[in-house]
Design an enzyme around this catalytic site. Structure first.
Site: not given
Length: 417
Positions: A151, A207, A231-232, A239, A265-266, A268, A290
């Site tokens: 985001a 990220h 995430n990100a 491999r 958090d269920g 992410h 986050d």
């Protein structure tokens, strides 16, 4: 509850305390805001406590520490540029209700002028009745990979065109920064990591579209953390497991422990992914919220920053859509979800929000533990790990009337001796 003289001796009894990887049935003694060894009281000083607290069987954990939180209660640290101090104070105060006694306000990728305006105003501060302690700012970007921007606004993403000078140009003041999240594959990232470490600023990789080798090189040069694992970043591949592979890499310096944040958090992170991470590298797992500015807001539509956000069913969406826009889980909720999803012990769940973040920040002699000499930042919990009360420096700064009613065995009794 009366405000007490900090020099007075306080005894917390009839409690279960988390200490050195175990939950022990023993008393906790506090003086001058720190936990003390009762043997010295019994055998050397031979004094009685000035006040006693009957905990009625509650669990006492170190206060929760949130290393990555973007805001809450209508405040966004990256957009609340006009009254920064009030925004920080609002969030710090409200976090007490979730058992959080320390946190790192987090700025996402932003315009340069935002960093120059906001960073000097978010100073480290002690916790107390006014709110949780501020441990330093976590700047998440803008030196990230546009391919994994999430985001974050792409127009604000930067490169290390002039090496470390680019960092100085973008952030301006580094004094209040404790963590920088960056993508390790960006050109000249390794030299920047080395210089940040020389300035005692910690580095997290995230990220990122970098492969495992980029992550390993970053760790060898000073990175110690992974921002919101899974995430990100590149998805796990057999491999090349990407940054996720740092959890099991055999190419890191001997004794080097890599920590990683995870959003339990269920939403992410799938429960199976939580289990994989925990079973692979439990000692490095750190729960982070986050959380965005919608944390703590009632259900409905709210104008927050540039967006209308709808809080619906415990989740945050772009208003009028089913597009999720960030986490609004609080830390106590993350602890409970993580325990259920990972099938771990109460101790493991609590240490992921206390000991491990303190170790990552290198403050475990003061926070995240209930050892003798540590600061008496505490959270009282019932058997379901719901917050009953929060304490900073041995002083009660929050009591949950709802949980007091549902957990009728608990009553705090101050008794002057």
């Amino acid at each position: 509850m009366p405000e007490l003289n900090k020099s007075q001796l306080k005894q917390f009894y009839n409690c279960r305390i988390l200490r050195r990887g175990k939950i022990l049935t023993e008393d906790l003694w506090v003086r001058n805001g720190r936990i003390i060894d009762p043997e010295k009281i019994f055998y050397d000083e031979k004094v009685e406590p000035s006040y006693k607290v009957n905990c009625c069987g509650a669990i006492i954990s170190p206060g929760f520490i949130d290393i990555q939180i973007n805001g809450g209660f209508g405040i966004d640290f990256s957009y609340n540029t006009d009254n920064v101090e009030n925004g920080i104070n609002t969030v710090a105060k409200e976090l007490l209700s979730y058992g959080v006694t320390s946190f790192c306000p987090t700025l996402v990728t932003s315009p340069v002028e935002t960093y120059h305006k906001v960073l000097p105003k978010i100073k480290k501060q002690q916790g107390g009745r006014h709110g949780a302690a501020v441990l330093g700012v976590h700047v998440e970007g803008p030196f990230i990979n546009p391919l994994k921007k999430g985001a974050h606004p792409e127009k604000c993403i930067k490169k290390f065109e002039n090496g470390f000078q680019s960092v100085l140009d973008v952030y301006g003041c580094l004094d209040n920064i404790c963590y920088v999240t960056l993508a390790p594959e960006i050109d000249r990232a390794l030299e920047v990591i080395k210089e940040l470490r020389r300035k005692n600023i910690k580095i997290s990789v995230g990220h990122s579209a970098g492969d495992l080798k980029y992550g390993e090189q970053a760790v060898k040069n000073g990175a110690t953390f992974i921002t919101h694992l899974f995430n990100a970043m590149l998805p796990f591949h057999h491999r090349d497991p990407g940054l996720v592979g740092l959890l099991a890499s055999d190419q890191l310096p001997s004794g080097k422990l890599v920590y990683y944040g995870i959003i339990a958090d269920g939403v992410h992170t799938h429960p199976a992914a939580l289990r994989i991470a925990h079973r692979t590298h439990p000692k490095g797992l750190i729960l982070v919220t986050d959380a965005i500015s919608a944390l703590g807001l009632e259900e409905g539509i709210h104008q927050l920053g540039l967006f209308n956000i709808e809080v619906r069913g415990g989740k945050a969406y772009i208003a009028g859509t089913d597009t999720l826009c960030g986490s609004i889980a609080d830390m106590s909720e993350c602890v409970r979800f993580f325990k259920r999803a990972a099938g771990c012990s109460v101790v493991e769940a609590l240490e992921a929000a206390t000991l491990h973040p303190a170790q990552a920040l290198e403050i475990e002699s003061d926070k995240g533990v209930l050892n003798f000499g540590a600061e008496a930042d505490l959270v009282f919990l019932n058997d379901d790990l719901h917050v009953i009360s929060t304490w900073i420096a041995g002083e009660c700064v929050y009591e949950c009337s709802r949980n007091k009613r549902s957990f009728t065995r608990y009553t705090v009794l101050w008794t002057s001796i």
